[in-house]
Structures are given as structure tokens and as C-alpha cells.
Design a protein around this motif. Structure first.
Motif, PDB file in Angstrom:
ATOM      1  N   LEU A   1       0.818  -1.185   0.158  1.00  0.00           N
ATOM      2  CA  LEU A   1       0.164   0.051   0.068  1.00  0.00           C
ATOM      3  C   LEU A   1       0.914   1.184  -0.052  1.00  0.00           C
ATOM      4  N   CYS A   2       0.728   2.286  -0.973  1.00  0.00           N
ATOM      5  CA  CYS A   2       1.509   3.302  -1.149  1.00  0.00           C
ATOM      6  C   CYS A   2       0.839   4.529  -0.680  1.00  0.00           C
ATOM      7  N   GLU A   3      -0.520   4.590  -0.927  1.00  0.00           N
ATOM      8  CA  GLU A   3      -1.393   5.718  -0.505  1.00  0.00           C
ATOM      9  C   GLU A   3      -2.642   5.125   0.278  1.00  0.00           C
ATOM     10  N   HIS A   4      -3.215   5.823   1.181  1.00  0.00           N
ATOM     11  CA  HIS A   4      -4.471   5.363   1.858  1.00  0.00           C
ATOM     12  C   HIS A   4      -4.947   6.918   2.141  1.00  0.00           C
ATOM     13  N   LYS A   5      -5.876   7.335   1.637  1.00  0.00           N
ATOM     14  CA  LYS A   5      -6.557   8.594   2.006  1.00  0.00           C
ATOM     15  C   LYS A   5      -8.168   8.404   1.911  1.00  0.00           C
ATOM     16  N   ASP A   6      -8.898   9.560   2.289  1.00  0.00           N
ATOM     17  CA  ASP A   6     -10.141   9.758   2.487  1.00  0.00           C
ATOM     18  C   ASP A   6     -10.847   9.451   0.983  1.00  0.00           C
ATOM     19  N   LYS A   7     -10.042   9.673   0.197  1.00  0.00           N
ATOM     20  CA  LYS A   7     -10.671   9.599  -1.462  1.00  0.00           C
ATOM     21  C   LYS A   7     -10.246   8.147  -2.074  1.00  0.00           C
ATOM     22  N   GLY A   8      -9.522   7.628  -1.488  1.00  0.00           N
ATOM     23  CA  GLY A   8      -9.286   6.026  -1.893  1.00  0.00           C
ATOM     24  C   GLY A   8      -7.927   5.625  -1.365  1.00  0.00           C
ATOM     25  N   SER A   9      -7.396   4.746  -2.099  1.00  0.00           N
ATOM     26  CA  SER A   9      -6.061   4.014  -1.601  1.00  0.00           C
ATOM     27  C   SER A   9      -5.327   3.375  -3.066  1.00  0.00           C
ATOM     28  N   PHE A  10      -4.215   3.355  -2.858  1.00  0.00           N
ATOM     29  CA  PHE A  10      -3.295   2.812  -4.149  1.00  0.00           C
ATOM     30  C   PHE A  10      -2.135   1.910  -3.658  1.00  0.00           C
ATOM     31  N   GLY A  11      -2.058   0.990  -4.454  1.00  0.00           N
ATOM     32  CA  GLY A  11      -0.921   0.085  -4.079  1.00  0.00           C
ATOM     33  C   GLY A  11      -0.230  -0.698  -5.491  1.00  0.00           C
ATOM     34  N   PHE A  12       0.602  -1.731  -5.316  1.00  0.00           N
ATOM     35  CA  PHE A  12       0.998  -2.436  -6.305  1.00  0.00           C
ATOM     36  C   PHE A  12       1.300  -3.882  -5.765  1.00  0.00           C
ATOM     37  N   VAL A  13       0.827  -4.918  -6.442  1.00  0.00           N
ATOM     38  CA  VAL A  13       1.087  -6.240  -6.267  1.00  0.00           C
ATOM     39  C   VAL A  13       2.744  -6.464  -6.549  1.00  0.00           C
ATOM     40  N   ILE A  14       3.224  -7.080  -5.490  1.00  0.00           N
ATOM     41  CA  ILE A  14       4.643  -7.218  -5.591  1.00  0.00           C
ATOM     42  C   ILE A  14       5.270  -8.557  -5.712  1.00  0.00           C
ATOM     43  N   ASN A  15       4.133  -9.635  -6.019  1.00  0.00           N
ATOM     44  CA  ASN A  15       4.683 -10.961  -6.368  1.00  0.00           C
ATOM     45  C   ASN A  15       4.030 -11.610  -7.497  1.00  0.00           C
ATOM     46  N   LYS A  16       3.668 -10.814  -8.555  1.00  0.00           N
ATOM     47  CA  LYS A  16       3.354 -11.321  -9.509  1.00  0.00           C
ATOM     48  C   LYS A  16       3.937 -10.707 -10.848  1.00  0.00           C
ATOM     49  N   LEU A  17       4.891 -11.745 -11.417  1.00  0.00           N
ATOM     50  CA  LEU A  17       5.789 -11.347 -12.445  1.00  0.00           C
ATOM     51  C   LEU A  17       5.006 -10.806 -13.626  1.00  0.00           C
ATOM     52  N   PHE A  18       5.124 -10.055 -14.583  1.00  0.00           N
ATOM     53  CA  PHE A  18       4.597  -9.741 -15.659  1.00  0.00           C
ATOM     54  C   PHE A  18       5.553 -10.423 -16.783  1.00  0.00           C
ATOM     55  N   ASP A  19       4.759 -10.459 -17.930  1.00  0.00           N
ATOM     56  CA  ASP A  19       5.360 -11.322 -18.945  1.00  0.00           C
ATOM     57  C   ASP A  19       6.262 -10.527 -19.823  1.00  0.00           C
ATOM     58  N   GLN A  20       6.650  -9.220 -19.702  1.00  0.00           N
ATOM     59  CA  GLN A  20       7.532  -8.425 -20.433  1.00  0.00           C
ATOM     60  C   GLN A  20       8.610  -8.028 -19.632  1.00  0.00           C
ATOM     61  N   SER A  21       9.742  -7.774 -20.133  1.00  0.00           N
ATOM     62  CA  SER A  21      10.847  -6.840 -19.218  1.00  0.00           C
ATOM     63  C   SER A  21      10.561  -5.298 -19.598  1.00  0.00           C
ATOM     64  N   LEU A  22      11.169  -4.827 -18.648  1.00  0.00           N
ATOM     65  CA  LEU A  22      11.154  -3.282 -18.960  1.00  0.00           C
ATOM     66  C   LEU A  22      11.517  -2.746 -20.269  1.00  0.00           C
ATOM     67  N   ASP A  23      12.785  -3.224 -20.965  1.00  0.00           N
ATOM     68  CA  ASP A  23      13.005  -2.705 -22.235  1.00  0.00           C
ATOM     69  C   ASP A  23      12.067  -2.880 -23.173  1.00  0.00           C
ATOM     70  N   ASN A  24      11.304  -4.035 -23.090  1.00  0.00           N
ATOM     71  CA  ASN A  24      10.299  -4.268 -23.944  1.00  0.00           C
ATOM     72  C   ASN A  24       9.118  -3.100 -23.988  1.00  0.00           C
ATOM     73  N   LEU A  25       8.714  -2.665 -22.790  1.00  0.00           N
ATOM     74  CA  LEU A  25       7.758  -1.764 -22.582  1.00  0.00           C
ATOM     75  C   LEU A  25       8.218  -0.050 -22.624  1.00  0.00           C
TER      76      LEU A  25
END
Length: 183
Positions: free
Chosen positions: A28-52
Motif C-alpha cells: 500500500l503506497c497511499e491511503h486517503k479519504d478519497k481512496g487507496s493505491f498500491g502495487f502487487v509485489i509478487n506477480k511477475l509480468f510477462d514482459q521486461s522493462l526494455d520491451n515496455l
């Protein structure tokens, strides 16, 4: 008692069926009255950074599936504020975001320690009160964390290890089958 705030982990309940979040751990990176925001840290995407990101010259830098929202965006969490300015500290020494141009330049010049930065495509987001409702419904187990689990390179172990870190009651849950009706 752990409360919703930046820097905590949301560990998916073993029986959470949502395909976007089954057996996931979210930072969880942000939690405020208007909502929350975060990142799944354990699910690898099928492309590497240089592809994106074509400007990135290094190949095979892993990208993780941050969540189902805005899958056309790249985000990052890091421990290198001396090289990446503009980030928001979410844990002591761990930052969310910063100037992406400086990330690309530092990557291309071999200055970044790749063990101290993690990239995500998309993010996980909740509207006002939505995450609180999901916690109340026991979809998520809340946990304090340290940076080691966030930057763990063996992403397939993060969910189980996060549960084990909570003690014996939760450690037992780490071995629950995905679908108990198949036993």
C-alpha cells in the motif's frame, strides 16, 4: 494492530477468488479519504522493462503486475533517493516513484542497483471506503513489513513468506490448497 496506511502489506486471504488478486501481496503506497493505491509485489509480468520502455537499454529487467488499473502506466518503488529524486517515502528508506527520466538515465549508465528498485505495470486502486470494506470482509490480512520482502527476487515465495512472518496461526494458512474442494 495494523491499520491501513502507506507501507503496509495487504496479504490476500487464501480463499480470495478474484483472479487479479488471488495469492497476492500488495504494498500500500497511499491511503486517503478519497481512496487507496498500491502495487502487487509478487506477480511477475510477462514482459521486461526494455520491451515496455524503448529508451531503456538494459534487457531483462523484470516488471511486476502492479494491478488491473491503468495497464498502460509504469511505476516503481526504490531505495535509491540519491539517484532518483521526487519519490515519496512510504517506509524508512523506501520510496514510491520519482523522476522517471532520472531512472532511465541511471539504468542506462549502470548506476542503479537493480536489487533496490522494482518496476510495476498498472496499479491496484480502491475508491473511498472500498478497501476498508474488503478488509472488514476479510479479503485481506494486514501486515507491517520491511523492505526485504518488497524487493525479494523470488516472487513466488512472497505470499507464503508474508503469512509465515505473521506467526504460527497465519503460517498454517500459507499451505492451504487453492481450492479445498479438490482435496
Amino acid at each position: 494492530m495494523v491499520t491501513l496506511s502507506p507501507g503496509i502489506l495487504l496479504i490476500a486471504d487464501p480463499f480470495l477468488k478474484d483472479p487479479n488478486f488471488a495469492r497476492t501481496v500488495i504494498l500500500l503506497c497511499e491511503h486517503k479519504d478519497k481512496g487507496s493505491f498500491g502495487f502487487v509485489i509478487n506477480k511477475l509480468f510477462d514482459q521486461s522493462l526494455d520491451n515496455l520502455v524503448p529508451e531503456v537499454l538494459l534487457s531483462n529487467i523484470p516488471v511486476y503486475y502492479g494491478g488491473p488499473v491503468q495497464m498502460d502506466t509504469i511505476h516503481f518503488v526504490h531505495q535509491q533517493p540519491e539517484l532518483i529524486t521526487g519519490g515519496l517515502e512510504i517506509l524508512p528508506g523506501t520510496y514510491w516513484g520519482g523522476k522517471f527520466d532520472s531512472v532511465v538515465a541511471a539504468l542506462n549508465n549502470g548506476l542503479l542497483n537493480l536489487d533496490k528498485i522494482k518496476f510495476f505495470i498498472g496499479y491496484s486502486g480502491w475508491t473511498d471506503g472500498q478497501l476498508e470494506g474488503e478488509v472488514k470482509d476479510k479479503s485481506w490480512i494486514l501486515s507491517n513489513t520491511d523492505a526485504a520482502i518488497i524487493f525479494e527476487p523470488k516472487e513466488q515465495q512472497i505470499w507464503q513468506q508474508s503469512l509465515k512472518n505473521l506467526g504460527s496461526t497465519f503460517a498454517m494458512m500459507a499451505n492451504f490448497p487453492i481450492d479445498p474442494s479438490l482435496n
